[in-house]
Design a protein around this motif. Structure first.
Motif, mmCIF file in Angstrom:
data_model
loop_
_atom_site.group_PDB
_atom_site.id
_atom_site.type_symbol
_atom_site.label_atom_id
_atom_site.label_comp_id
_atom_site.label_asym_id
_atom_site.label_seq_id
_atom_site.Cartn_x
_atom_site.Cartn_y
_atom_site.Cartn_z
ATOM 1 N N SER A 1 67.717 10.737 48.299
ATOM 2 C CA SER A 1 68.243 9.381 48.465
ATOM 3 C C SER A 1 67.229 8.453 49.123
ATOM 4 C CB SER A 1 69.540 9.412 49.287
ATOM 5 O OG SER A 1 69.309 9.931 50.584
ATOM 6 N N ASN A 2 66.533 8.920 50.149
ATOM 7 C CA ASN A 2 65.555 8.075 50.838
ATOM 8 C C ASN A 2 64.412 7.672 49.913
ATOM 9 O OD1 ASN A 2 67.084 8.403 53.128
ATOM 10 N ND2 ASN A 2 65.695 9.834 54.114
ATOM 11 N N THR A 3 63.839 8.658 49.221
ATOM 12 C CA THR A 3 62.695 8.377 48.364
ATOM 13 C C THR A 3 63.094 7.547 47.148
ATOM 14 O OG1 THR A 3 61.712 10.474 49.075
ATOM 15 C CG2 THR A 3 60.745 9.417 47.141
ATOM 16 N N ALA A 4 64.218 7.872 46.535
ATOM 17 C CA ALA A 4 64.680 7.106 45.373
ATOM 18 C C ALA A 4 64.966 5.657 45.754
ATOM 19 C CB ALA A 4 65.928 7.761 44.778
ATOM 20 N N PHE A 5 65.554 5.450 46.918
ATOM 21 C CA PHE A 5 65.870 4.101 47.408
ATOM 22 C C PHE A 5 64.591 3.289 47.603
ATOM 23 C CE2 PHE A 5 67.570 1.307 50.968
ATOM 24 C CZ PHE A 5 68.433 0.580 50.159
ATOM 25 N N LEU A 6 63.576 3.915 48.206
ATOM 26 C CA LEU A 6 62.304 3.228 48.432
ATOM 27 C C LEU A 6 61.561 2.977 47.119
ATOM 28 C CD1 LEU A 6 61.095 5.184 51.589
ATOM 29 C CD2 LEU A 6 61.803 2.787 51.528
ATOM 30 N N GLN A 7 61.561 3.960 46.233
ATOM 31 C CA GLN A 7 60.859 3.800 44.959
ATOM 32 C C GLN A 7 61.526 2.761 44.068
ATOM 33 O OE1 GLN A 7 60.339 7.630 43.067
ATOM 34 N NE2 GLN A 7 58.705 8.234 44.471
ATOM 35 N N ALA A 8 62.825 2.517 44.295
ATOM 36 C CA ALA A 8 63.540 1.512 43.508
ATOM 37 C C ALA A 8 63.269 0.094 43.991
ATOM 38 C CB ALA A 8 65.039 1.796 43.540
ATOM 39 N N GLY A 9 62.522 -0.046 45.097
ATOM 40 C CA GLY A 9 62.129 -1.375 45.545
ATOM 41 C C GLY A 9 62.524 -1.753 46.954
ATOM 42 N N ALA A 10 63.268 -0.900 47.642
ATOM 43 C CA ALA A 10 63.685 -1.212 49.013
ATOM 44 C C ALA A 10 62.505 -1.050 49.961
ATOM 45 C CB ALA A 10 64.836 -0.316 49.436
ATOM 46 N N SER A 11 62.572 -1.764 51.083
ATOM 47 C CA SER A 11 61.536 -1.648 52.110
ATOM 48 C C SER A 11 61.944 -0.607 53.144
ATOM 49 C CB SER A 11 61.335 -2.999 52.804
ATOM 50 O OG SER A 11 62.492 -3.350 53.555
ATOM 51 N N GLY A 12 60.976 -0.233 54.002
ATOM 52 C CA GLY A 12 61.298 0.702 55.080
ATOM 53 C C GLY A 12 62.353 0.147 56.009
ATOM 54 N N TRP A 13 62.284 -1.156 56.288
ATOM 55 C CA TRP A 13 63.282 -1.815 57.142
ATOM 56 C C TRP A 13 64.673 -1.727 56.516
ATOM 57 C CZ3 TRP A 13 62.989 -4.385 61.900
ATOM 58 C CH2 TRP A 13 64.111 -5.128 62.254
ATOM 59 N N GLN A 14 64.756 -1.979 55.209
ATOM 60 C CA GLN A 14 66.051 -1.933 54.522
ATOM 61 C C GLN A 14 66.633 -0.525 54.512
ATOM 62 O OE1 GLN A 14 64.634 -3.651 50.874
ATOM 63 N NE2 GLN A 14 65.405 -5.691 51.361
ATOM 64 N N LEU A 15 65.782 0.481 54.336
ATOM 65 C CA LEU A 15 66.264 1.857 54.374
ATOM 66 C C LEU A 15 66.812 2.193 55.755
ATOM 67 C CD1 LEU A 15 66.670 4.691 53.245
ATOM 68 C CD2 LEU A 15 64.273 5.188 53.793
ATOM 69 N N THR A 16 66.082 1.815 56.797
ATOM 70 C CA THR A 16 66.540 2.081 58.161
ATOM 71 C C THR A 16 67.853 1.377 58.443
ATOM 72 O OG1 THR A 16 64.226 2.245 58.872
ATOM 73 C CG2 THR A 16 65.884 1.994 60.597
ATOM 74 N N MET A 17 67.951 0.111 58.061
ATOM 75 C CA MET A 17 69.183 -0.649 58.269
ATOM 76 C C MET A 17 70.351 -0.013 57.519
ATOM 77 S SD MET A 17 70.596 -3.332 59.702
ATOM 78 C CE MET A 17 69.307 -4.538 60.086
ATOM 79 N N THR A 18 70.106 0.407 56.287
ATOM 80 C CA THR A 18 71.160 1.029 55.482
ATOM 81 C C THR A 18 71.673 2.304 56.128
ATOM 82 O OG1 THR A 18 70.253 0.123 53.420
ATOM 83 C CG2 THR A 18 71.672 2.052 53.232
ATOM 84 N N ARG A 19 70.762 3.134 56.622
ATOM 85 C CA ARG A 19 71.165 4.396 57.238
ATOM 86 C C ARG A 19 71.949 4.160 58.532
ATOM 87 N NH1 ARG A 19 68.344 9.210 55.897
ATOM 88 N NH2 ARG A 19 67.967 9.758 58.080
ATOM 89 N N PHE A 20 71.547 3.168 59.303
ATOM 90 C CA PHE A 20 72.247 2.893 60.564
ATOM 91 C C PHE A 20 73.620 2.260 60.319
ATOM 92 C CE2 PHE A 20 68.301 3.899 62.586
ATOM 93 C CZ PHE A 20 68.630 4.239 63.885
ATOM 94 N N VAL A 21 73.687 1.321 59.377
ATOM 95 C CA VAL A 21 74.987 0.722 59.065
ATOM 96 C C VAL A 21 75.946 1.780 58.532
ATOM 97 C CG1 VAL A 21 76.190 -0.877 57.525
ATOM 98 C CG2 VAL A 21 74.099 -1.604 58.670
#
Length: 337
Positions: free
Chosen positions: A31-51
């Motif tokens: 999920s982390n790698t696919a999310f980033l490879q689809a165009g999300a930033s590191g900040w967006q991934l961190t925010m998504t996981r915390f929310v």
């Protein structure tokens, strides 16, 4: 007579540890790698996981409290029991205890996401072979119980770190900023291990409860960082009218992109919640040094799974040898400690 082997395999340490490793290696890696490879930033991934962790932790605490209330009438639970508290009351009671672990969690996640975005799975996790060493050093400095100093334990840790390095070697995607981000994340992860162990001993919270408190603090931290960044840019006069218009367009594009990424984002949020709920549950059962060693085995699995899922680099014989050494070193350390 109870079979010692069966007793060991069904112990809480093994069950929680196995669940933590498997959820991280399979669900988080994908999920982390696919999310980033689809165009999300590191900040967006961190925010998504915390929310996601905050919302899922909130829901779980509400359900736990609701299911425990009938028992309360019989007098078997105190009104002040953490199991009966509403999420806001639970957060208010334990926020101070979990402040340092939450800051470590935020730093570890944010810089890990930035490392994955910049340099990929393999380089990120070869760097993290230093976590057991950093954690042991922190314990030696008085942040946790002293790690075992016998020769077999030291040799086992050396085998583990060598194994993780070999399992991760051979990737050509090295990127200096990504490497630095991974190193900062590793140090933060070591602090998280020792601080969360101290907080667990002081509070007695379950893994999901601890994750909810820390995710809430971490999300507040992320929002605070965003506010400071915005105020700083405005006060320094960095934003001209054209820049403000361009920023608005970019924000609109990000919102549309995040909508398209919603399924992967939801998966990343669930993965983050499961990974750290199980992580904190495992840490509460073992010493920080042992948790760091098992974490090393987990990271060797992440490297392998990442290569299988995303074909970052073909696994060589040295890579396969490294995986075997990492697992052997982790098992040997657990036996000798």
């Amino acid at each position: 007579m109870d079979d010692p082997t069966i007793k060991l395999l069904t112990s809480p340490v093994v069950r929680v540890g196995a669940a933590w490793i498997s959820s991280s290696v399979v669900l988080s890696t994908y999920s982390n790698t696919a999310f980033l490879q689809a165009g999300a930033s590191g900040w967006q991934l961190t925010m998504t996981r915390f929310v996601g962790s905050l919302l899922l932790g909130f829901a779980q605490q509400v359900l736990v409290a609701a299911s425990a209330r009938p028992t309360k009438r019989s007098g078997s639970l105190s009104l002040t029991s953490d199991a009966l508290m509403s999420p806001p009351r639970l957060f208010k009671k334990h926020a101070k205890t979990y402040l340092l672990p939450a800051l470590s969690l935020l730093s570890a996640n944010l810089f890990n996401s930035m490392a994955l975005k910049n340099t990929g799975i393999t380089i990120t996790y070869v760097t993290k072979c230093v976590i057991p060493i950093f954690t042991s050093l922190l314990c030696l400095l008085g942040f946790g119980p002293h790690p075992s100093k016998n020769l077999s334990s030291i040799a086992s840790m050396a085998v583990l770190c060598t194994g993780i390095a070999l399992a991760s070697a051979g990737n050509s995607s090295f990127h200096l900023p990504g490497f630095i981000f991974a190193l900062i994340s590793s140090i933060s992860q070591s602090f998280l291990t020792v601080f969360s162990k101290q907080a667990s001993n002081a509070s007695g919270l379950t893994g999901p409860q601890a994750q909810f408190v820390m995710a809430t603090l971490g999300l507040l931290g992320l929002q605070g960082m965003q506010v400071v960044k915005t105020i700083g840019a405005t006060s320094l006069g960095r934003q001209t009218t054209v820049q403000i218009v361009e920023a608005a367009k970019t924000a609109d594009e990000v919102r549309r992109g995040m909508t398209a990424l919603a399924p992967l984002g939801a998966l990343a949020a669930v993965a983050g919640y499961l990974e750290y709920s199980l992580n904190f549950g495992f840490i509460s059962l073992v010493t920080p040094s042992f948790a760091a060693v098992v974490d090393g085995v987990r990271r060797a699995g992440i490297v392998t799974a990442g290569n299988l899922m995303f074909a970052e680099a073909a696994l060589s014989r040295w890579n396969h040898l490294g995986i075997l050494l990492a697992i052997t070193g982790g098992v040997a350390y657990s036996v000798s400690s």
